[in-house]
Enzyme design. Structure first.
Site, short mmCIF file in Angstrom:
data_model
loop_
_atom_site.label_atom_id
_atom_site.label_comp_id
_atom_site.label_asym_id
_atom_site.label_seq_id
_atom_site.Cartn_x
_atom_site.Cartn_y
_atom_site.Cartn_z
N LYS A 14 -29.39 14.89 -24.86
CA LYS A 14 -29.50 13.63 -25.60
C LYS A 14 -30.87 12.97 -25.44
CE LYS A 14 -24.70 12.61 -26.43
NZ LYS A 14 -24.03 13.77 -25.77
C1 LIG Z 1 -23.18 14.67 -26.46
C2 LIG Z 1 -22.96 15.99 -25.83
C3 LIG Z 1 -22.47 17.09 -26.58
C4 LIG Z 1 -22.02 16.98 -28.01
O1 LIG Z 1 -23.08 16.79 -28.91
P1 LIG Z 1 -22.80 16.25 -30.41
O2 LIG Z 1 -24.14 16.10 -31.01
O3 LIG Z 1 -22.08 14.95 -30.24
O4 LIG Z 1 -21.97 17.27 -31.09
C5 LIG Z 1 -22.36 18.32 -25.94
N1 LIG Z 1 -22.70 18.46 -24.65
C6 LIG Z 1 -23.18 17.44 -23.90
C7 LIG Z 1 -23.50 17.67 -22.46
C8 LIG Z 1 -23.33 16.16 -24.46
O5 LIG Z 1 -23.78 15.16 -23.72
#
Ligand SMILES: *Cc1c(COP(=O)(O)O)cnc(C)c1O
Length: 438
Positions: free
Chosen positions: A107
């Site tokens: 993220k």
């Molecule tokens: C947010 C997150 C996801 C999912 O990603 P999306 O873009 O919401 O599909 C997967 N793995 C981790 C560790 C995350 O923090």
């Protein structure tokens, strides 16, 4: 470049407005009016390009004239001052490690770009933007560290007391300066309800410019296409693999949507696997074309526990609501907690590689796909969305083995926590926000 709403009933806007607004006034999600394209020559010119060069080439096409190019280039260099390694497990299986940023989860790619872009646009408008987020963990920490120290912005984040891990709590409460953490005596739903109430509180919105930083914001999505472009070109350059399959561990489907953008832009990408846990609304849609979201189920891969993914509308829009055409690019595979644990173990035994649960879901989905499809011989890239240390308990429990904590994390764990404890009543949030400098 102009941006439309997926609901098609609000007026098209600039990237600046789409970024500062987040959601379109008609409730839709912003999408670019057309997806920029790289000709085969342009792709060829990216031979040997660094991650940041590729990021700049892509960003330039989405940003247009909204900010000067030298400023955009500097911005990208400050956003991505960490590596994006691509680790081979065998001849045609790779892990793209998206967890080398400051909060150890992918993220960071979206949040750091969104934060700096918001800062630039807010300064242009001479406004102070207050980013309000409810978080159950990863999003909040990426947003806190993304916006830390960015002029013309500040963050107020709400997290449920006692319901985030100690590491997550440290990340949420130690960014300091323009980042305020509110520890709410309630659960995540309470935090979300309070944030929603603030967005529609007329007296509050007279004095503050509030915005959200969740993955519906188009400026969090665009930068996630960078690492698809990077990996597809690296595989070709370094391993002579063409058009790899990406396996994407999915929750709100922002990550996967960004992959689809990269493919449409012309990067050599073969296929996508939408890897989900028991929260399989999209997987089922891909199978039978019916979208019937269920309530959220708690699993081992908690960041993917989403019953009704917020980016699904955008994904559907990109495929003109045609599930057959979406199915030609994307295969949905759902993985159980039991299979996730087996995979963590077998990957460790076979390759000596530590995988946290979200990455393990994607790895397992790729294996399933390969075992079913004869045509699935090409290279596969598993997106690793978090560092194993972020899901220490799950891994230690599964492997029966202690995991070493990296030294930079030790430092983080020793930082002093700073949070304001509030009840789950909206008026306490309102009074905190009203008490901020104007
Ligand atoms: C947010 C997150 C996801 C999912 O990603 P999306 O873009 O919401 O599909 C997967 N793995 C981790 C560790 C995350 O923090």
């Amino acid at each position: 470049m102009i941006y439309f709403s997926t609901n098609k009933s609000s007026i098209p806007v600039s990237l600046k407005k789409a970024t500062l607004e987040g959601l379109a006034p008609d409730g839709g999600l912003y999408v670019p009016s057309e997806i920029p394209h790289f000709s085969p020559e342009e792709i060829k010119n990216l031979d040997g390009a660094s991650f940041n060069n590729i990021a700049f080439a892509i960003a330039k096409k989405f940003v247009g004239d909204d900010i000067p190019l030298d400023q955009l280039s500097d911005m990208i260099d400050t956003c991505y001052n960490f590596d994006t390694p691509i680790v081979p497990l065998d001849d045609n299986t790779f892990v793209e490690e998206l967890f080398c940023g400051p909060t150890l989860a992918f993220k960071d790619y979206g949040a750091r770009f969104l934060a700096r872009l918001t800062g630039i646009f807010a300064a242009k408008e001479k406004r102070l933007i207050t980013v309000l987020v409810a978080t159950s963990g990863d999003t909040g920490s990426a947003v806190a560290y993304g916006f830390q120290g960015i002029p013309n912005t500040r963050v107020v984040l709400l997290y449920p007391s006692g319901k985030v891990s100690p590491l997550q709590e440290q990340q949420l409460t130690t960014a300091g300066n323009n980042v305020h953490a509110l520890e709410v005596q309630g659960n995540f739903d309470d935090c979300q309800r309070m944030v929603k109430e603030a967005f529609v509180d007329p007296s509050l919105n007279k004095s503050l410019t509030l915005t959200s930083a969740n993955s519906i914001n188009i400026s969090r999505l665009i930068p996630q296409s960078f690492y698809y472009g990077w990996a597809s070109l690296q595989l070709k350059e370094r391993y002579d693999h063409n058009s790899p399959i990406f396996s994407v561990p999915s929750g709100n489907y922002g990550n996967l949507t960004a992959g689809v953008l990269a493919k449409r832009m012309g990067f050599p990408i073969g296929h996508f696997i939408a890897a989900s846990n028991a929260n399989d609304s999209v997987t089922r849609y891909l199978t039978d074309g019916r979208y019937d979201p269920h309530t959220t189920i708690t699993t081992l891969s908690t960041a993917m526990d989403v019953g009704n993914p917020s980016n699904f509308g955008r994904l559907r829009y990109l495929y003109h609501n045609d599930h057959a055409s979406m199915g030609r690019d994307i295969t949905g595979i759902s993985v159980s907690d039991k299979e996730t644990r087996t995979t963590i173990r077998s990957v460790y035994d076979r390759f000596g590689y530590l995988m946290e649960p979200h990455t393990a879901v994607a790895f397992r989905a790729l294996e399933d796909y390969r075992s079913k499809k004869e045509a699935a011989e090409g290279a596969g890239i598993v997106l690793s969305t978090a560092h194993p240390v972020k899901f220490l308990e799950a891994i230690e429990e599964t492997l029966g083995k202690k995991i070493e904590i990296p030294s930079n994390l030790q430092e983080l764990m020793e930082k002093k926590k700073s949070a304001t404890l509030i009840s789950s009543e909206y008026k306490e949030l309102a009074s905190f926000l009203n008490g901020l400098d104007q």
